[in-house]
Motif scaffolding. Structure first.
Motif, PDB file in Angstrom:
ATOM      1  N   THR A 271      -2.349 -10.034 -10.636  1.00 43.48           N
ATOM      2  CA  THR A 271      -1.588  -8.865 -11.074  1.00 43.48           C
ATOM      3  C   THR A 271      -0.795  -8.285  -9.903  1.00 43.48           C
ATOM      4  O   THR A 271      -1.372  -7.951  -8.866  1.00 43.48           O
ATOM      5  N   PRO A 272       0.518  -8.174 -10.062  1.00 40.92           N
ATOM      6  CA  PRO A 272       1.311  -7.571  -8.975  1.00 40.92           C
ATOM      7  C   PRO A 272       0.855  -6.138  -8.710  1.00 40.92           C
ATOM      8  O   PRO A 272       0.511  -5.398  -9.636  1.00 40.92           O
ATOM      9  N   ARG A 273       0.872  -5.739  -7.441  1.00 43.07           N
ATOM     10  CA  ARG A 273       0.429  -4.399  -7.064  1.00 43.07           C
ATOM     11  C   ARG A 273       1.579  -3.636  -6.417  1.00 43.07           C
ATOM     12  O   ARG A 273       2.375  -4.194  -5.674  1.00 43.07           O
ATOM     13  N   LEU A 274       1.627  -2.355  -6.713  1.00 43.64           N
ATOM     14  CA  LEU A 274       2.661  -1.489  -6.166  1.00 43.64           C
ATOM     15  C   LEU A 274       2.004  -0.262  -5.561  1.00 43.64           C
ATOM     16  O   LEU A 274       1.237   0.438  -6.232  1.00 43.64           O
ATOM     17  N   SER A 275       2.271  -0.004  -4.304  1.00 45.28           N
ATOM     18  CA  SER A 275       1.720   1.164  -3.618  1.00 45.28           C
ATOM     19  C   SER A 275       2.729   2.310  -3.673  1.00 45.28           C
ATOM     20  O   SER A 275       3.923   2.118  -3.423  1.00 45.28           O
ATOM     21  N   ALA A 276       2.236   3.491  -4.022  1.00 43.50           N
ATOM     22  CA  ALA A 276       3.101   4.674  -4.082  1.00 43.50           C
ATOM     23  C   ALA A 276       3.165   5.334  -2.710  1.00 43.50           C
ATOM     24  O   ALA A 276       2.138   5.542  -2.057  1.00 43.50           O
ATOM     25  N   ALA A 277       4.397   5.680  -2.297  1.00 44.85           N
ATOM     26  CA  ALA A 277       4.610   6.332  -0.999  1.00 44.85           C
ATOM     27  C   ALA A 277       4.569   7.839  -1.165  1.00 44.85           C
ATOM     28  O   ALA A 277       4.969   8.383  -2.204  1.00 44.85           O
ATOM     29  N   GLY A 278       4.065   8.520  -0.158  1.00 46.23           N
ATOM     30  CA  GLY A 278       4.075   9.974  -0.172  1.00 46.23           C
ATOM     31  C   GLY A 278       5.484  10.510   0.045  1.00 46.23           C
ATOM     32  O   GLY A 278       6.213  10.044   0.928  1.00 46.23           O
ATOM     33  N   ALA A 279       5.900  11.462  -0.778  1.00 49.37           N
ATOM     34  CA  ALA A 279       7.245  12.032  -0.667  1.00 49.37           C
ATOM     35  C   ALA A 279       7.258  13.123   0.398  1.00 49.37           C
ATOM     36  O   ALA A 279       6.466  14.064   0.349  1.00 49.37           O
ATOM     37  N   ARG A 280       8.158  13.015   1.364  1.00 54.25           N
ATOM     38  CA  ARG A 280       8.272  14.030   2.418  1.00 54.25           C
ATOM     39  C   ARG A 280       8.981  15.282   1.910  1.00 54.25           C
ATOM     40  O   ARG A 280       8.681  16.392   2.330  1.00 54.25           O
ATOM     41  N   ASP A 281       9.949  15.077   0.988  1.00 56.72           N
ATOM     42  CA  ASP A 281      10.714  16.187   0.436  1.00 56.72           C
ATOM     43  C   ASP A 281      10.625  16.144  -1.078  1.00 56.72           C
ATOM     44  O   ASP A 281      10.178  15.171  -1.674  1.00 56.72           O
ATOM     45  N   ALA A 282      11.075  17.213  -1.708  1.00 55.11           N
ATOM     46  CA  ALA A 282      11.057  17.285  -3.165  1.00 55.11           C
ATOM     47  C   ALA A 282      11.956  16.196  -3.761  1.00 55.11           C
ATOM     48  O   ALA A 282      13.044  15.924  -3.256  1.00 55.11           O
ATOM     49  N   ILE A 283      11.477  15.587  -4.848  1.00 50.47           N
ATOM     50  CA  ILE A 283      12.232  14.555  -5.542  1.00 50.47           C
ATOM     51  C   ILE A 283      13.014  15.212  -6.682  1.00 50.47           C
ATOM     52  O   ILE A 283      12.452  15.936  -7.503  1.00 50.47           O
ATOM     53  N   VAL A 284      14.290  14.967  -6.711  1.00 52.89           N
ATOM     54  CA  VAL A 284      15.139  15.495  -7.773  1.00 52.89           C
ATOM     55  C   VAL A 284      15.283  14.434  -8.864  1.00 52.89           C
ATOM     56  O   VAL A 284      15.664  13.293  -8.583  1.00 52.89           O
ATOM     57  N   ILE A 285      14.974  14.815 -10.098  1.00 56.28           N
ATOM     58  CA  ILE A 285      15.038  13.865 -11.211  1.00 56.28           C
ATOM     59  C   ILE A 285      16.454  13.908 -11.782  1.00 56.28           C
ATOM     60  O   ILE A 285      16.792  14.728 -12.641  1.00 56.28           O
ATOM     61  N   ASP A 286      17.315  13.030 -11.272  1.00 59.38           N
ATOM     62  CA  ASP A 286      18.716  13.025 -11.688  1.00 59.38           C
ATOM     63  C   ASP A 286      19.275  11.617 -11.882  1.00 59.38           C
ATOM     64  O   ASP A 286      20.476  11.448 -12.122  1.00 59.38           O
TER      65      ASP A 286
END
Length: 401
Positions: A271-286
């Motif tokens: 199963t492919p694995r994907l690691s989530a990175a910690g966001a340094r700044d706010a993520i804008v959903i656009d």
């Protein structure tokens, strides 16, 4: 037996692409069907015909060496009872290492094995010595019918020989008894129109043959684990299920548990694995994925099924949210059904399933979540804990397409 005939057979089998599976059944259970002295004579004829055609003899390494026939045998086929027998027997304990010198003496050498009436009693009522072996008899358990292939993997055996599948075919609906066992040498039944209806004659598989097929599938799963780099796990599971060749009479639940362990490990390794990175700044959903540029990427492709679709997936997180970004390439977008909490999966879109407690439940429970978004931004979000999923739960999803 003539060398010219072997040469003719070898030429034909080579042209058909079958030669790699070709062997001469040089002798069966010597000295019962041939004298030990016949083996080198027959082997010489085979090799005069084609030096690469292999000879096969059903015997064990001890007797082959005692009679000076081991050099004339390419495929050595001991009965399973002689590979690992009980304490106090002639072949007490695991005999597998005694075959190593034979196998290393030539690239043509192979080790197969077989089961026979010794697993139930050859024409007599079997005692403790016949209990627990793998068996293709009707009176044996389904697990025993299926055990031979697991054991083949455990003991490092190259192949299995079974002498006949149609021995009692003409009378199979009435009796398949022979050699002290019900079903010895008979794995199929005649499916005549008079017996099963219809207009054509077809072979009818026995339950035992189906179990042999299941065992072969189990073997392939175990070999897949080896190819994936975890042979130790595969052997531990196989030995845990059948510790010795004479301990094949195991509960069905134990076999299912072992199979689930093997399949689970395969899934884990593939199963492919994907690691989530910690966001340094706010993520804008656009819909702008620039903020995900440094996050690890998982590539998905439909090439194997003939699709030109592909996707790149990235993940990030902060204390409040999980962010997922897809960059999808698809020449044609389809929406078959949509709307809030509609069947948005029935069309083009993306889906996420989350097992919050990572308990691997077989059916959705209260810690399982499912969110789907289609290409026009319709959302279906639901929670486990019942069947069907509970769509009254709301994830508060923000999305941009």
């Amino acid at each position: 037996r003539e060398a010219s005939r072997y040469a003719e057979w070898a030429r034909y089998f080579r042209t058909q692409g079958w030669f790699g599976r070709t062997y001469d059944y040089t002798c069966d259970e010597p000295p019962m069907t041939c004298a030990w002295s016949d083996i080198p004579v027959r082997a010489s004829l085979v090799r005069q015909g084609d030096p690469e055609m292999r000879t096969l003899v059903t015997t064990n390494i001890v007797e082959a060496v005692e009679h000076g026939a081991d050099d004339d045998i390419d495929i050595l086929v001991p009965v399973v009872n002689h590979m690992h027998d009980r304490a106090g027997s002639r072949f007490e304990g695991n005999q597998r290492t005694s075959y190593e010198a034979f196998l290393q003496s030539s690239p043509q050498k192979e080790l197969w094995w077989y089961q026979c009436c010794m697993s139930h009693g050859c024409g007599y009522i079997g005692g403790p010595e016949t209990y627990g072996w793998p068996s293709y008899m009707i009176d044996a358990s389904g697990v025993q019918n299926r055990a031979m292939q697991w054991l083949t993997f455990s003991y490092g055996i190259r192949g299995e020989l079974y002498y006949e599948a149609l021995h009692q075919l003409p009378n199979a609906w009435n009796s398949v008894f022979d050699f002290g066992g019900n079903g010895d040498g008979t794995l199929l039944y005649p499916g005549t129109p008079a017996r099963i209806g219809g207009t054509t004659h077809v072979p009818v598989s026995s339950y035992r043959l189906k179990m042999i097929r299941e065992g072969m599938e189990d073997y392939e799963y175990l070999q897949q684990l080896v190819k994936l780099g975890d042979p130790a796990f595969a052997h531990d599971v196989a030995r845990g299920l059948f510790p010795t060749a004479y301990e094949a009479r195991q509960p069905v639940a134990k076999l299912r548990e072992a199979r689930d362990l093997v399949i689970g490990r395969i899934v884990e390794l593939t199963t492919p694995r994907l690691s989530a990175a910690g966001a340094r700044d706010a993520i804008v959903i656009d819909g702008d994925l620039t903020e995900f540029a440094e996050a690890a990427m998982l590539g998905l492709s439909g090439a194997e099924i003939g699709s030109d679709g592909s996707a790149q997936v990235r993940a990030m997180w902060d204390r409040e949210r999980l962010y997922l970004a897809w960059a999808v390439t698809d020449a044609t977008q389809r929406i078959n059904e949509g709307g809030a909490d509609g069947d948005v999966w029935n069309g083009d879109g993306v889906e996420v399933m989350i097992d919050a407690s990572a308990n691997g439940a077989g059916s959705p429970d209260a810690d399982d979540y499912h969110v789907a978004v289609n290409v026009q931004g319709d959302v279906r979000d639901e929670r486990g804990g019942g069947s069907p999923w509970d769509t009254t739960w709301t994830a508060g999803v923000e999305r941009a397409v």
